[in-house]
Design a protein around this motif. Structure first.
Motif, PDB file in Angstrom:
ATOM      1  N   ALA A 101      10.525  41.345  33.038  1.00  0.00           N
ATOM      2  CA  ALA A 101       9.164  41.225  33.591  1.00  0.00           C
ATOM      3  C   ALA A 101       9.256  40.846  35.058  1.00  0.00           C
ATOM      4  O   ALA A 101      10.158  40.100  35.476  1.00  0.00           O
ATOM      5  N   VAL A 102       8.296  41.359  35.856  1.00  0.00           N
ATOM      6  CA  VAL A 102       8.319  41.094  37.298  1.00  0.00           C
ATOM      7  C   VAL A 102       6.931  40.721  37.799  1.00  0.00           C
ATOM      8  O   VAL A 102       5.915  41.185  37.257  1.00  0.00           O
ATOM      9  N   PHE A 167       9.594  38.985  45.193  1.00  0.00           N
ATOM     10  CA  PHE A 167       9.351  39.143  43.755  1.00  0.00           C
ATOM     11  C   PHE A 167      10.210  38.193  42.935  1.00  0.00           C
ATOM     12  O   PHE A 167      11.211  37.653  43.410  1.00  0.00           O
ATOM     13  N   GLU A 168       9.758  38.010  41.680  1.00  0.00           N
ATOM     14  CA  GLU A 168      10.506  37.211  40.716  1.00  0.00           C
ATOM     15  C   GLU A 168      10.686  38.073  39.486  1.00  0.00           C
ATOM     16  O   GLU A 168       9.781  38.812  39.111  1.00  0.00           O
ATOM     17  N   ILE A 169      11.818  37.913  38.841  1.00  0.00           N
ATOM     18  CA  ILE A 169      12.080  38.736  37.664  1.00  0.00           C
ATOM     19  C   ILE A 169      12.757  37.881  36.591  1.00  0.00           C
ATOM     20  O   ILE A 169      13.577  37.019  36.906  1.00  0.00           O
ATOM     21  N   GLU A 172      14.763  38.894  28.938  1.00  0.00           N
ATOM     22  CA  GLU A 172      15.004  38.286  27.618  1.00  0.00           C
ATOM     23  C   GLU A 172      16.491  38.038  27.402  1.00  0.00           C
ATOM     24  O   GLU A 172      16.889  37.074  26.754  1.00  0.00           O
ATOM     25  N   SER A 173      17.319  38.918  27.999  1.00  0.00           N
ATOM     26  CA  SER A 173      18.768  38.793  27.785  1.00  0.00           C
ATOM     27  C   SER A 173      19.365  37.590  28.512  1.00  0.00           C
ATOM     28  O   SER A 173      20.478  37.184  28.231  1.00  0.00           O
ATOM     29  N   GLU A 174      18.612  37.027  29.487  1.00  0.00           N
ATOM     30  CA  GLU A 174      19.114  35.844  30.216  1.00  0.00           C
ATOM     31  C   GLU A 174      18.004  34.809  30.290  1.00  0.00           C
ATOM     32  O   GLU A 174      17.404  34.598  31.343  1.00  0.00           O
ATOM     33  N   PRO A 175      17.711  34.181  29.144  1.00  0.00           N
ATOM     34  CA  PRO A 175      16.509  33.349  29.075  1.00  0.00           C
ATOM     35  C   PRO A 175      16.581  32.051  29.869  1.00  0.00           C
ATOM     36  O   PRO A 175      15.645  31.288  29.845  1.00  0.00           O
ATOM     37  N   GLU A 176      17.669  31.829  30.575  1.00  0.00           N
ATOM     38  CA  GLU A 176      17.744  30.605  31.387  1.00  0.00           C
ATOM     39  C   GLU A 176      17.810  30.937  32.870  1.00  0.00           C
ATOM     40  O   GLU A 176      18.334  30.158  33.675  1.00  0.00           O
ATOM     41  N   HIS A 177      17.273  32.094  33.254  1.00  0.00           N
ATOM     42  CA  HIS A 177      17.354  32.477  34.671  1.00  0.00           C
ATOM     43  C   HIS A 177      16.043  33.072  35.169  1.00  0.00           C
ATOM     44  O   HIS A 177      15.353  33.776  34.436  1.00  0.00           O
ATOM     45  N   ILE A 178      15.748  32.787  36.433  1.00  0.00           N
ATOM     46  CA  ILE A 178      14.750  33.573  37.172  1.00  0.00           C
ATOM     47  C   ILE A 178      15.476  34.064  38.423  1.00  0.00           C
ATOM     48  O   ILE A 178      16.121  33.265  39.127  1.00  0.00           O
ATOM     49  N   VAL A 179      15.413  35.364  38.676  1.00  0.00           N
ATOM     50  CA  VAL A 179      16.020  35.876  39.905  1.00  0.00           C
ATOM     51  C   VAL A 179      14.888  36.268  40.843  1.00  0.00           C
ATOM     52  O   VAL A 179      13.904  36.895  40.427  1.00  0.00           O
ATOM     53  N   TYR A 201      10.691  25.185  40.911  1.00  0.00           N
ATOM     54  CA  TYR A 201       9.400  25.870  41.043  1.00  0.00           C
ATOM     55  C   TYR A 201       9.544  26.982  42.064  1.00  0.00           C
ATOM     56  O   TYR A 201      10.368  26.891  42.973  1.00  0.00           O
ATOM     57  N   ILE A 202       8.697  27.974  41.937  1.00  0.00           N
ATOM     58  CA  ILE A 202       8.734  29.075  42.912  1.00  0.00           C
ATOM     59  C   ILE A 202       7.288  29.365  43.315  1.00  0.00           C
ATOM     60  O   ILE A 202       6.379  29.322  42.471  1.00  0.00           O
TER      61      ILE A 202
END
Ligand code: F6R
Length: 612
Positions: A101-102, A167-169, A172-179, A201-202
Motif C-alpha cells: 500500500a502507498v 511517498f510511504e509504502i 504485508e511481507s515486511e510487517p515491521e517496516h515503512i519505506v 512518526y512520518i
C-alpha cells in the motif's frame, strides 16, 4: 498539497490509528478532498484500509467502533488535494497492489508510460491517479523482478519515477517496516520519546509531528528511508547510508485557534506581533546571511520571483527598489521557469515563499542558481524548507506557523522583509538614512492596532455585499498591488469573482461591466493622485456600481447612496500598504464568514502547493 502521515511502533504498544488520524488532522490544511488510512493487522499480517471523501473527521467516524484494528502499529495515511482524478473514494489514497500500500504527495510525470508497462505485465488499475503506478511498480520489483526486500524494490521504483514525490509504502511481507522516499516534496521523520516502544512518526512537515514529538529529521531530496521499531536508516541517491541532523521543533509555534472562530482571523490579529518579531530578529548588517553586505554592495538590479500572495508582496515592493534607483523585475514563478530571461551583470535573484515548498518557486530558484545571477536570496517563513536549503542567502520571516489556507500574516512579514532588503542593499551601497528608515518601520506594528479595531465596522460593511457575484478592486500607484492582493483574498475564501485594476484603467474596457450588481472596492489614500482616483470612483458611481470605499482620513469621499465609506484613519509613509492590506483581509474574511463558508479551508485549494 497532500499531507502524508505514518506511524510505526513495537507490536501492541499503542493505538496506531489514533496517532495517524491526529497526524492527518494536523496537516489537513495541505488538502482535504479525501482521506484514507491503511494498516497491517497484527493478528494476520494483512492490509486493512478505509477511505472517505468526508475528510479526516469522516475517517475517524468510519473507523470508530468498526472492524478496523486500532492497535495496528504499522500504519500510513493521507489527506488529498486532487491532481490526477477527481475527488472520489476510488481516487483516494492509500492505493493497494497485492499486499502493498502507498500514500503519495506530488505528481509522477511519466505515469502514462509506467501504466502502459504495468498493464502489459498484467496489473489492473483501479484509480485515475498517477500515484497508483508507484505501488504496482514496487510490487513488480518486489515480487516479479526478484530484487529482494521492500527497500530494494522501492529503490528500483524511484529510479524509474519522473516528477516530484514524497511517498510511504508498506508491505504485508515486511510487517515491521515503512519505506519512505522523497524527491521535490517534503517529508520528515519524527522520533518518538519512548525508546522502548520504538515509535517513529512520518509527516509532510514538522508542525504536523509536533503533537507527538519534538525530535525529527528532514529527509533530503532523493533520500530513501527504511523505518522500523528498531530505528531508521537513510540512504542517499547512490544507495549509501547517510546521517541527517536531528532537529528540535519549537513548541511555541504550536497554537490553537483560541478565542477566534477561524485561524485566518487569528492570523490577521497576529500581524503586529509577527511584524515586530520579524523586525527584531533582523537587526544587524548580516540579517540576510553572513557576508551578505559584500554581495549587496554590487547589486545593480533585482529579479523577484514568487506565486500568489507572495507574488503580490513582490509586486508591492517593486516600486520601493525602483524609488531607490534599483531596477526591479517581478515574475510569477510558473512563468519564469519556462521563459527566457535576460540576466544582466549585478542582478540579484530573490525568491519569496511562505512555505518554501512551492514547486514553481523552487524550480525558478533552481533555474536561477544555474544562471549568471550575482547571487540568489530566499525570503521564507520556514527555516528548514527546500527554498532555504537551495538559496545562497536567506531571510526568515517571523510570522509563526500560518495555518489558514489564505495567507495573511505571511504577506505583511514578507513586505517587512522586502523593506529590510531595500535598507540592506542601500546601506551596503552607503545610500541610506538608516535611523529614519527603521524608525518608520518600527512604528507600523503599533499603527496596525487601530486598524484591527475596525473589525466590527468592516464586518457590518461586508454584510451588505454577501450576494454580489463580481467585484473590481481598484487603486492607483502603490495601492494597485494591494488591490491585487485584496481581490485574491476575496475570490479564494468568499468565492466571489474579483479582479484588480489600476483605477485609471477601468475606462479602457472594464467599465462596460459596471451595473448595480457589480461591487467596486476602491482604495483611496491621501497622496498626489488622490483626485485622479476619486474621479475614477465617480465614473463608477455614475454607472450605477456599488462602491465600498476604503479611504484615508482627510480625503473627502464622494457623496452617493451607492457608496459605503470606511475611514481607515491616517496612513502615514511606509505604513500605508500594510494598513490597507489588513482592512482588505478583514473585508474578505467577514464576507466569507457571513456567507457561512469554511474560511480556513476554501474549496479546491490547499496550503503549500508542491506540484507544478
Ligand atoms: C493566497 C495564498 C497563495 C500562496 C501561494 C504561494 O492566500 O496563500 O496564493 O501565496 O500559493 O505560496 P508560498 O508563499 O508558500 O510559496
Amino acid at each position: 498539497m497532500c499531507g502524508i502521515a505514518g506511524f510505526i511502533a513495537a507490536p501492541n504498544s499503542t493505538n496506531g490509528l489514533d496517532t495517524v488520524l491526529t497526524l492527518l488532522t494536523n496537516q489537513e490544511y495541505r488538502g482535504y478532498d479525501s482521506a484514507g488510512v491503511v494498516g497491517i493487522d497484527p493478528t494476520n499480517n494483512t492490509l486493512v484500509r478505509e477511505r472517505t471523501c468526508d475528510g479526516v473527521r469522516g475517517l475517524a467516524q468510519m473507523t470508530e467502533g468498526s472492524h478496523f484494528p486500532t492497535h495496528c502499529c504499522v500504519m500510513i495515511g493521507h489527506t488529498r488535494w486532487a491532481t490526477h482524478g477527481k475527488p472520489s473514494i476510488r481516487n483516494a489514497h492509500p492505493h493497494i497492489s497485492e499486499g502493498l500500500a502507498v500514500v503519495h504527495n506530488g505528481i509522477i510525470e511519466n505515469h502514462e508510460v509506467l501504466r502502459t508497462f504495468l498493464i502489459e505485465k498484467g496489473y489492473t488499475f483501479t484509480s485515475d491517479t498517477d500515484t497508483e503506478v508507484i505501488v504496482h511498480l514496487t510490487q513488480y520489483h518486489l515480487v516479479w523482478s526478484s530484487h529482494g526486500d521492500l527497500l530494494t524494490a522501492v529503490q528500483h521504483t524511484v529510479d524509474q519515477l519522473e516528477g516530484a514525490f514524497a511517498f510511504e509504502i508498506i508491505a504485508e511481507s515486511e510487517p515491521e517496516h515503512i519505506v519512505v522516499a522523497r524527491r521535490g516534496n517534503p517529508l520528515v521523520i519524527g522520533i518518538g520519546e519512548n525508546v522502548l516502544r520504538g515509535e517513529f512518526y512520518i509527516a509532510s512537515d514538522a508542525f504536523a509531528l509536533s503533537s507527538h514529538t519534538t525530535q525529527y529529521v528532514v529527509l533530503n531530496d532523493n533520500d530513501i528511508a527504511d523505518i522500523s521499531p528498531h530505528g531508521y536508516t537513510i540512504y542517499d541517491t547512490d544507495g549509501m547510508e547517510v546521517v541527517r541532523e536531528i532537529r528540535t521543533y519549537n513548541m511555541q509555534e504550536r497554537t490553537g485557534k483560541g478565542e477566534y472562530a477561524y485561524f485566518m482571523l487569528k492570523e490577521i490579529y497576529e500581524q503586529p506581533d509577527a511584524m515586530r518579531n520579524t523586525l527584531m530578529k533582523s537587526v544587524g548588517v548580516n540579517a540576510f546571511g553572513p557576508h551578505s553586505p559584500r554581495i549587496f554592495e554590487h547589486v545593480e538590479q533585482l529579479h523577484i520571483v514568487a506565486c500568489g500572495t507572495s507574488y503580490y508582496a513582490a509586486r508591492t515592493a517593486q516600486q520601493w527598489f525602483i524609488d531607490m534607483g534599483i531596477p526591479c523585475n517581478v515574475h510569477m514563478a510558473s512563468e519564469y521557469r519556462y521563459s527566457r530571461v535576460l540576466v544582466r551583470p549585478g542582478t540579484l535573484f530573490v525568491a519569496i515563499s511562505q512555505s518554501g515548498e512551492t514547486a514553481d518557486t523552487l524550480a525558478a530558484l533552481q533555474k536561477a542558481n544555474g544562471s549568471a545571477y550575482l547571487s540568489t536570496l530566499g525570503i521564507c517563513n520556514s527555516d528548514e524548507s527546500s527554498l532555504v536549503r537551495a538559496a545562497n542567502y536567506t531571510f526568515i520571516t517571523q510570522a509563526g506557523h500560518e495555518q489558514s489556507v489564505a495567507s495573511t500574516k505571511a504577506f505583511t512579514t514578507q513586505l517587512t522583509a522586502l523593506r529590510l532588503l531595500v535598507l540592506a542593499i542601500t546601506r551596503a551601497k552607503g545610500w541610506c538614512d538608516e535611523d529614519a528608515y527603521m524608525g518608520e518601520l518600527f512604528a507600523i506594528p503599533q499603527r496596525m492596532e487601530p486598524l484591527l479595531g475596525l473589525n466590527t465596522v468592516i464586518r457590518e460593511a461586508a454584510r451588505r455585499y454577501l450576494n454580489v457575484q463580481s467585484a473590481f478592486f481598484i487603486g492607483r500607484g502603490d495601492m494597485y498591488p494591494i488591490a491585487l492582493e485584496g481581490a485574491l483574498k476575496l475570490k479564494e475564501i468568499a468565492y466571489i469573482h474579483a479582479e484588480a485594476y489600476p483605477a485609471g484603467e477601468l475606462k479602457h474596457g472594464p467599465l462596460a461591466l459596471i451595473d448595480p450588481h457589480m461591487l467596486i472596492v476602491a482604495l483611496v489614500t491621501d497622496d498626489d493622485i488622490t483626485e485622479k482616483t476619486l474621479s475614477n470612483v465617480q465614473e463608477v458611481i455614475a454607472r450605477g456600481g456599488q462602491v465600498v470605499l476604503f479611504i484615508e482620513q482627510g480625503v473627502l469621499p464622494p457623496v452617493s447612496d451607492s457608496v459605503h465609506t470606511i475611514n481607515l484613519g491616517l496612513l502615514p509613509g511606509m505604513s500605508k500598504q500594510f494598513l490597507t492590506t489588513i482592512a482588505l483581509q478583514l473585508f474578505a474574511y467577514h464576507v466569507a464568514d457571513l456567507k457561512g463558508l469554511d474560511v480556513d479551508r476554501p474549496r479546491n485549494l490547499a496550503k503549500s502547493v508542491t506540484v507544478e
